[in-house]
Motif scaffolding. Structure first.
Motif, PDB file in Angstrom:
ATOM      1  N   GLU A  45      88.897  29.290  63.588  1.00 48.25           N
ATOM      2  CA  GLU A  45      90.109  29.451  62.783  1.00 48.25           C
ATOM      3  C   GLU A  45      90.858  30.716  63.221  1.00 48.25           C
ATOM      4  OE1 GLU A  45      91.332  27.341  60.595  1.00 48.25           O
ATOM      5  OE2 GLU A  45      89.638  25.987  60.769  1.00 48.25           O
ATOM      6  N   ASN A 102      93.175  34.157  62.978  1.00 48.22           N
ATOM      7  CA  ASN A 102      93.389  35.265  62.059  1.00 48.22           C
ATOM      8  C   ASN A 102      94.889  35.450  61.900  1.00 48.22           C
ATOM      9  OD1 ASN A 102      90.651  35.761  61.933  1.00 48.22           O
ATOM     10  ND2 ASN A 102      90.691  37.161  63.661  1.00 48.22           N
ATOM     11  N   LYS A 103      95.399  35.159  60.728  1.00 44.82           N
ATOM     12  CA  LYS A 103      96.841  35.247  60.488  1.00 44.82           C
ATOM     13  C   LYS A 103      97.241  36.681  60.172  1.00 44.82           C
ATOM     14  CE  LYS A 103      97.831  30.903  60.870  1.00 44.82           C
ATOM     15  NZ  LYS A 103      98.648  30.402  61.942  1.00 44.82           N
ATOM     16  N   ARG A 104      98.402  37.089  60.676  1.00 49.05           N
ATOM     17  CA  ARG A 104      98.945  38.405  60.381  1.00 49.05           C
ATOM     18  C   ARG A 104      99.697  38.364  59.072  1.00 49.05           C
ATOM     19  NH1 ARG A 104     102.653  40.155  65.160  1.00 49.05           N
ATOM     20  NH2 ARG A 104     102.961  41.844  63.703  1.00 49.05           N
ATOM     21  N   SER A 156      96.337  33.055  70.300  1.00 51.31           N
ATOM     22  CA  SER A 156      97.026  34.204  69.722  1.00 51.31           C
ATOM     23  C   SER A 156      98.267  34.495  70.562  1.00 51.31           C
ATOM     24  CB  SER A 156      96.106  35.409  69.698  1.00 51.31           C
ATOM     25  OG  SER A 156      95.700  35.730  71.008  1.00 51.31           O
TER      26      SER A 156
END
Length: 103
Positions: free
Chosen positions: A76, A78-80, A9
């Protein structure tokens, strides 16, 4: 030997997405860390826990793990979602503002 594959991240001190596009293969520590009685440092006999391998894609990291007999688990990211405003930054200085300036 176990490892985990993840995409890092972003750092709390950065606003961009730099250094977050690579995938990392990191070995899971096989033994607990111990405190050295003389110096007070934490140490471990497991040198593999210090290794972090970087890959361009998740598939490349999985292929490396499979080729070397490493049991890997994938986490996987966590996309923003994008924060896109209609007027963008210029909206803060709009001359056609209907309401009073509030901030």
């Amino acid at each position: 030997m176990q490892a985990r594959i993840y995409q890092p991240s972003r750092n709390a001190m950065q606003s961009g997405q730099g250094k977050t596009h690579t995938w990392i293969l990191e070995y899971v520590a096989s033994s607990a860390r111990e405190v050295d009685p003389l110096m007070g440092w934490t140490s471990s006999n497991d040198t593999q826990s210090q290794v972090k391998l970087r890959f361009e894609t998740k598939e490349a990291a999985l292929a490396y793990a499979e080729a070397h007999g490493i049991e890997a688990s994938v986490r996987e990211p966590n996309k923003r979602k994008a924060n896109i405003r209609a007027g963008g930054y210029g909206e803060n200085f709009a001359t056609n503002r209907r309401g009073a300036w509030t901030h």
